[in-house]
Design a protein around this motif. Sequence first.
Motif, short mmCIF file in Angstrom:
data_model
loop_
_atom_site.label_atom_id
_atom_site.label_comp_id
_atom_site.label_asym_id
_atom_site.label_seq_id
_atom_site.Cartn_x
_atom_site.Cartn_y
_atom_site.Cartn_z
N SER A 152 3.96 -22.77 77.93
CA SER A 152 4.89 -21.64 78.03
C SER A 152 5.03 -21.18 79.48
O SER A 152 4.18 -21.46 80.33
N THR A 153 6.11 -20.45 79.73
CA THR A 153 6.38 -19.92 81.06
C THR A 153 7.33 -18.73 80.93
O THR A 153 8.04 -18.59 79.94
N VAL A 154 7.34 -17.89 81.97
CA VAL A 154 8.33 -16.82 82.03
C VAL A 154 9.45 -17.18 83.00
O VAL A 154 10.42 -16.45 83.12
N GLY A 155 9.31 -18.31 83.71
CA GLY A 155 10.39 -18.80 84.55
C GLY A 155 10.46 -18.23 85.94
O GLY A 155 11.55 -17.96 86.45
N ILE A 156 9.29 -18.05 86.59
CA ILE A 156 9.30 -17.63 87.98
C ILE A 156 8.46 -18.61 88.80
O ILE A 156 7.52 -19.21 88.30
N VAL A 157 8.85 -18.77 90.06
CA VAL A 157 8.08 -19.57 91.01
C VAL A 157 7.50 -18.56 91.99
O VAL A 157 8.23 -17.77 92.59
N LEU A 158 6.18 -18.58 92.11
CA LEU A 158 5.47 -17.62 92.94
C LEU A 158 4.97 -18.25 94.23
O LEU A 158 4.65 -19.43 94.27
N GLU A 159 4.90 -17.43 95.25
CA GLU A 159 4.18 -17.77 96.47
C GLU A 159 3.09 -16.71 96.57
O GLU A 159 3.36 -15.56 96.92
N GLY A 160 1.89 -17.07 96.15
CA GLY A 160 0.83 -16.08 95.99
C GLY A 160 1.18 -15.21 94.79
O GLY A 160 1.30 -15.71 93.68
N VAL A 161 1.37 -13.90 95.03
CA VAL A 161 1.79 -13.00 93.95
C VAL A 161 3.24 -12.54 94.12
O VAL A 161 3.73 -11.73 93.35
N ASP B 87 9.40 -21.77 76.05
CA ASP B 87 8.89 -23.13 76.06
C ASP B 87 9.01 -23.71 77.47
O ASP B 87 10.07 -23.67 78.08
N MET B 88 7.91 -24.23 77.99
CA MET B 88 7.86 -24.75 79.36
C MET B 88 8.89 -25.85 79.61
O MET B 88 9.57 -25.86 80.61
N ARG B 89 9.01 -26.78 78.68
CA ARG B 89 9.91 -27.93 78.91
C ARG B 89 11.36 -27.48 79.11
O ARG B 89 12.05 -27.97 80.00
N SER B 90 11.84 -26.54 78.31
CA SER B 90 13.23 -26.10 78.45
C SER B 90 13.47 -25.41 79.78
O SER B 90 14.49 -25.62 80.44
N VAL B 91 12.52 -24.60 80.21
CA VAL B 91 12.67 -23.89 81.49
C VAL B 91 12.54 -24.87 82.66
O VAL B 91 13.27 -24.77 83.64
N MET B 92 11.64 -25.85 82.56
CA MET B 92 11.48 -26.84 83.63
C MET B 92 12.76 -27.65 83.82
O MET B 92 13.14 -27.97 84.95
N ASN B 93 13.43 -28.01 82.72
CA ASN B 93 14.68 -28.76 82.84
C ASN B 93 15.72 -27.96 83.62
O ASN B 93 16.41 -28.48 84.49
N ILE B 94 15.83 -26.67 83.33
CA ILE B 94 16.77 -25.81 84.03
C ILE B 94 16.38 -25.68 85.50
O ILE B 94 17.21 -25.77 86.39
N LYS B 95 15.08 -25.48 85.75
CA LYS B 95 14.59 -25.33 87.13
C LYS B 95 14.89 -26.59 87.94
O LYS B 95 15.37 -26.51 89.07
N ASP B 96 14.63 -27.77 87.38
CA ASP B 96 14.89 -29.02 88.09
C ASP B 96 16.36 -29.15 88.45
O ASP B 96 16.72 -29.52 89.58
N LEU B 97 17.23 -28.83 87.51
CA LEU B 97 18.67 -28.90 87.76
C LEU B 97 19.08 -27.90 88.83
O LEU B 97 19.82 -28.21 89.75
N TYR B 98 18.58 -26.67 88.73
CA TYR B 98 18.88 -25.61 89.70
C TYR B 98 18.47 -26.03 91.11
O TYR B 98 19.23 -25.88 92.06
N MET B 99 17.26 -26.59 91.25
CA MET B 99 16.77 -27.01 92.56
C MET B 99 17.60 -28.17 93.11
O MET B 99 17.94 -28.19 94.29
N ALA B 100 17.96 -29.13 92.26
CA ALA B 100 18.77 -30.27 92.70
C ALA B 100 20.16 -29.82 93.13
O ALA B 100 20.69 -30.30 94.13
N LEU B 101 20.75 -28.90 92.38
CA LEU B 101 22.08 -28.40 92.76
C LEU B 101 22.02 -27.67 94.10
O LEU B 101 22.93 -27.77 94.92
#
Length: 158
Positions: A52-61, A135-149
């Motif tokens: 699971s995830t809440v969908g944030i990428v952290l640098e420290g806190v 669900d981690m997998r669904s959020v990771m798919n979106i994150k990967d696409l977002y970063m690639a775009l």
Amino acid sequence: LRGKEMSARPASLRGKAGSASPGSQKAEEILERIRKNNEIKQGKAKPLPAKSTVGIVLEGVQVNIVVPGSPSSKEVGGERVEPGDVVKAIDGTAVTASDVIQRLRGQDKPGTKVRLTLDKAGGKGQRDVELTRADMRSVMNIKDLYMALGELNAVARE
């Protein structure tokens, strides 16, 4: 896009006949990485670090990226997580850079709630935001696409 290998390219990414511009070469590298990542996810998927995830990428806190479409990107009770926010506590317990990820995961079950206490970016004070883990997998798919775009956009501007 199946059957078509994404051959249509914006003019800004096409080189002159017989030569590829540096921008088009970079775009091709990014597209190839997306294709390979997609192949991995459609069969030989490697284990994820969490369920699971809440969908944030952290640098420290500090929140660096909020993944579009994730629980953190949605407004809850008039509040939302934004880049630059600092996570001070999770479920009422103070966090540090060394334990923030583990506390965010909690029981690591999609659908469970988590309360973040944030120092809002821009000196907007401290706020609590309650999120539902996804669900981690669904959020990771979106994150990967977002970063690639984002990478493709940067290449197109070169």
